[in-house]
Design a protein around this motif. Structure first.
Motif, PDB file in Angstrom:
ATOM      1  N   THR A 115     -43.941  51.024  49.928  1.00  0.00           N
ATOM      2  CA  THR A 115     -44.741  49.819  50.141  1.00  0.00           C
ATOM      3  C   THR A 115     -43.862  48.603  50.385  1.00  0.00           C
ATOM      4  O   THR A 115     -44.112  47.794  51.287  1.00  0.00           O
ATOM      5  CB  THR A 115     -45.657  49.576  48.927  1.00  0.00           C
ATOM      6  OG1 THR A 115     -46.494  50.718  48.718  1.00  0.00           O
ATOM      7  CG2 THR A 115     -46.521  48.351  49.141  1.00  0.00           C
ATOM      8  N   ILE A 116     -42.807  48.470  49.563  1.00  0.00           N
ATOM      9  CA  ILE A 116     -41.932  47.301  49.701  1.00  0.00           C
ATOM     10  C   ILE A 116     -41.240  47.287  51.047  1.00  0.00           C
ATOM     11  O   ILE A 116     -41.263  46.282  51.776  1.00  0.00           O
ATOM     12  CB  ILE A 116     -40.902  47.279  48.554  1.00  0.00           C
ATOM     13  CG1 ILE A 116     -41.596  46.999  47.220  1.00  0.00           C
ATOM     14  CG2 ILE A 116     -39.821  46.233  48.821  1.00  0.00           C
ATOM     15  CD1 ILE A 116     -40.671  47.093  46.032  1.00  0.00           C
ATOM     16  N   PHE A 117     -40.632  48.401  51.439  1.00  0.00           N
ATOM     17  CA  PHE A 117     -39.848  48.420  52.670  1.00  0.00           C
ATOM     18  C   PHE A 117     -40.720  48.432  53.915  1.00  0.00           C
ATOM     19  O   PHE A 117     -40.247  48.073  54.989  1.00  0.00           O
ATOM     20  CB  PHE A 117     -38.909  49.636  52.675  1.00  0.00           C
ATOM     21  CG  PHE A 117     -37.667  49.418  51.868  1.00  0.00           C
ATOM     22  CD1 PHE A 117     -36.526  48.891  52.447  1.00  0.00           C
ATOM     23  CD2 PHE A 117     -37.640  49.720  50.519  1.00  0.00           C
ATOM     24  CE1 PHE A 117     -35.378  48.691  51.704  1.00  0.00           C
ATOM     25  CE2 PHE A 117     -36.500  49.513  49.769  1.00  0.00           C
ATOM     26  CZ  PHE A 117     -35.364  48.994  50.352  1.00  0.00           C
ATOM     27  N   TYR A 118     -41.978  48.832  53.777  1.00  0.00           N
ATOM     28  CA  TYR A 118     -42.851  48.808  54.950  1.00  0.00           C
ATOM     29  C   TYR A 118     -43.452  47.424  55.155  1.00  0.00           C
ATOM     30  O   TYR A 118     -43.420  46.883  56.270  1.00  0.00           O
ATOM     31  CB  TYR A 118     -43.965  49.844  54.800  1.00  0.00           C
ATOM     32  CG  TYR A 118     -44.902  49.870  55.997  1.00  0.00           C
ATOM     33  CD1 TYR A 118     -44.502  50.459  57.199  1.00  0.00           C
ATOM     34  CD2 TYR A 118     -46.163  49.297  55.927  1.00  0.00           C
ATOM     35  CE1 TYR A 118     -45.352  50.484  58.293  1.00  0.00           C
ATOM     36  CE2 TYR A 118     -47.016  49.310  57.022  1.00  0.00           C
ATOM     37  CZ  TYR A 118     -46.608  49.906  58.197  1.00  0.00           C
ATOM     38  OH  TYR A 118     -47.452  49.907  59.281  1.00  0.00           O
ATOM     39  N   TYR A 119     -44.010  46.850  54.096  1.00  0.00           N
ATOM     40  CA  TYR A 119     -44.670  45.555  54.231  1.00  0.00           C
ATOM     41  C   TYR A 119     -43.704  44.375  54.109  1.00  0.00           C
ATOM     42  O   TYR A 119     -44.044  43.259  54.493  1.00  0.00           O
ATOM     43  CB  TYR A 119     -45.783  45.416  53.188  1.00  0.00           C
ATOM     44  CG  TYR A 119     -46.978  46.290  53.484  1.00  0.00           C
ATOM     45  CD1 TYR A 119     -47.916  45.920  54.441  1.00  0.00           C
ATOM     46  CD2 TYR A 119     -47.163  47.500  52.819  1.00  0.00           C
ATOM     47  CE1 TYR A 119     -49.015  46.715  54.727  1.00  0.00           C
ATOM     48  CE2 TYR A 119     -48.260  48.308  53.092  1.00  0.00           C
ATOM     49  CZ  TYR A 119     -49.180  47.911  54.038  1.00  0.00           C
ATOM     50  OH  TYR A 119     -50.264  48.710  54.323  1.00  0.00           O
ATOM     51  N   HIS A 120     -42.523  44.618  53.586  1.00  0.00           N
ATOM     52  CA  HIS A 120     -41.504  43.570  53.489  1.00  0.00           C
ATOM     53  C   HIS A 120     -40.198  44.139  54.042  1.00  0.00           C
ATOM     54  O   HIS A 120     -39.259  44.428  53.284  1.00  0.00           O
ATOM     55  CB  HIS A 120     -41.334  43.113  52.034  1.00  0.00           C
ATOM     56  CG  HIS A 120     -42.630  42.751  51.367  1.00  0.00           C
ATOM     57  ND1 HIS A 120     -43.313  41.601  51.651  1.00  0.00           N
ATOM     58  CD2 HIS A 120     -43.371  43.411  50.433  1.00  0.00           C
ATOM     59  CE1 HIS A 120     -44.418  41.547  50.930  1.00  0.00           C
ATOM     60  NE2 HIS A 120     -44.471  42.644  50.182  1.00  0.00           N
ATOM     61  N   PRO A 121     -40.107  44.328  55.345  1.00  0.00           N
ATOM     62  CA  PRO A 121     -38.957  45.021  55.937  1.00  0.00           C
ATOM     63  C   PRO A 121     -37.661  44.250  55.771  1.00  0.00           C
ATOM     64  O   PRO A 121     -37.644  43.013  55.664  1.00  0.00           O
ATOM     65  CB  PRO A 121     -39.352  45.135  57.418  1.00  0.00           C
ATOM     66  CG  PRO A 121     -40.335  44.037  57.633  1.00  0.00           C
ATOM     67  CD  PRO A 121     -41.084  43.886  56.353  1.00  0.00           C
ATOM     68  N   ALA A 122     -36.583  45.000  55.742  1.00  0.00           N
ATOM     69  CA  ALA A 122     -35.242  44.421  55.594  1.00  0.00           C
ATOM     70  C   ALA A 122     -34.341  44.969  56.684  1.00  0.00           C
ATOM     71  O   ALA A 122     -34.587  46.037  57.255  1.00  0.00           O
ATOM     72  CB  ALA A 122     -34.669  44.752  54.212  1.00  0.00           C
TER      73      ALA A 122
END
Length: 411
Positions: free
Chosen positions: A57-64
């Motif tokens: 969820t973190i890396f999909y909706y808050h990409p880096a």
């Protein structure tokens, strides 16, 4: 690791507290190194599932991304023609203004061509003066022939008049001679007028055309001579410039150096490459954060201002072979343009710096919709909330970046 610690607080820790205080099991006795999986299997399994879900969820909706840089333009210092250097006017790392002379090439051949062209123009102008004299001479010749022709016609007319009156002093042979003389004089007059017209044509057409051609040759020679002096096209700083007198430079084989323009450097725009999986998440106006190697311990708030509508890996250039998709070396990234949220925050970051960036999904406008369902409202709240984990990770990376770079990598 941070996500695992957070998830363990919600899964493994309650499982342990239940078994310790509700079931009476103790660490080192019922719960030991060999029985930890069996005793805490529910908490460990739930922790693993929750950690995977949270990270996804973190890396999909808050990409880096770690591929962020600010690009700048460089100008190759090249002469328009090859030659040997005769003089150098600047040194390496010097700031130059547009139009300032950088170096000169040996121009002896071009200077000789200029002098030859000037001499040709002087020769043509001299021929113009000679042609003017010839025109005066041919005009005088025409006047002389006209006078002789007029005299011959008067003599012929007088003899013809005497013959008509029956005078015995006129002989037919004399009349024929005078008629032949008039015809001869008329031919001489036509020839004199033709010479006069020829000289006039030279003055009005040929010599001006020759002079225009010579002037064009002079201009071309001066252009070639000017190419031997290399000037700065834009204002900027000279880099990798180690030219000396006697070196040979060529537009194809050996450039003289690089000019980095200062006026055209976009210090407030950064280019980031995010994975293709986030193409539907990143939108213009999305908030982001960035940290750079050249400015450690600093996180700069950014905003997405533009997204490139094509992926570079799909670029095709005409060739004699059809492109096979399986030959693509790697999937391309979504090119995103970032700018500081507040002006001036990135001015002290040198162009070309390598940076890290996070982009954050922002659902505040959707959450304010009264028609939003409870499940969707809770999910969007969760998405916005877990963004803080990624923000903490970025700050942790910026704290550890100098240690990782200087100690472990040795750079």
């Amino acid at each position: 690791m941070l996500e695992l610690l957070i998830c363990s607080l919600l899964t493994v820790l309650p499982d342990y507290l239940f078994r310790r205080y509700r079931q009476g099991k103790r660490i080192g006795h019922e719960i030991n190194f060999f029985s930890v999986w069996y005793e805490l299997r529910f908490g460990i399994t739930a922790c693993f599932v929750l950690t995977v879900a949270l990270i996804t969820t973190i890396f999909y909706y808050h990409p880096a991304t770690t591929r962020v840089a600010s690009y700048f333009r460089t100008v190759t210092i090249l002469p328009e023609a090859g030659g040997r250097v005769s003089g150098v006017n600047v040194v390496n790392n010097q700031f130059v203004q547009a139009g300032e002379v950088l170096f000169q090439l040996d121009a002896s051949r071009q200077e000789a061509a200029v002098e030859t062209a000037k001499a040709k123009i002087a020769e043509i102008e001299a021929s113009l003066a000679v042609a003017a004299t010839d025109l005066a001479a041919t005009s005088a010749g025409v006047s002389q022939v006209e006078a002789v022709l007029r005299q011959a016609k008067e003599d012929l007319a007088r003899n013809l008049t005497l013959r008509e009156r029956g005078s015995a002093a006129v002989r037919e042979a004399e009349i024929e001679r005078l008629q032949n003389q008039v015809a001869q004089r008329e031919g001489e007059l036509e020839a004199a007028r033709a010479r006069q017209a020829s000289v006039q044509e030279n003055i009005t057409v040929l010599i001006p055309a020759q002079r225009s051609s010579a002037v064009a040759a002079l201009e071309q020679a001066e252009v070639e001579l000017a190419k031997m002096t290399v000037v700065a096209g834009v204002s900027g700083r000279v880099e990798q410039f180690a030219l000396q007198a006697g070196d040979f430079v060529s537009p194809l084989l050996r450039p003289a150096g690089i000019l980095v323009p200062q006026e055209h450097v976009e210090r407030d725009r950064f280019v980031a490459g995010f994975g293709q999986l986030t193409a539907n998440v990143i939108k213009p106006g999305m908030f982001a954060e960035m940290g750079c190697l050249s400015k450690p311990f600093t996180v700069i708030p950014m905003v997405v201002v533009e997204i490139q509508d094509v992926i570079p890996s799909g670029q095709v250039r005409p060739s004699d072979q059809l492109r096979d998709p399986q030959d693509n070396p790697r999937p391309g990234t979504v090119t995103v343009y970032l700018e500081p949220l507040y002006a001036g925050q990135a001015d002290d970051i040198p162009p070309g710096s390598t940076c890290l960036a996070n982009a954050y999904t922002y659902n505040h406008d959707q959450l304010s919709d009264p028609a939003l369902g409870l499940g969707e409202w809770a999910f969007l709240h969760m998405v916005d909330t877990v963004g803080i984990v990624h923000a903490l990770l970025l700050r942790l990376q910026m704290l550890l970046l100098p240690v990782q770079t200087l100690v472990f990598s040795g750079h």
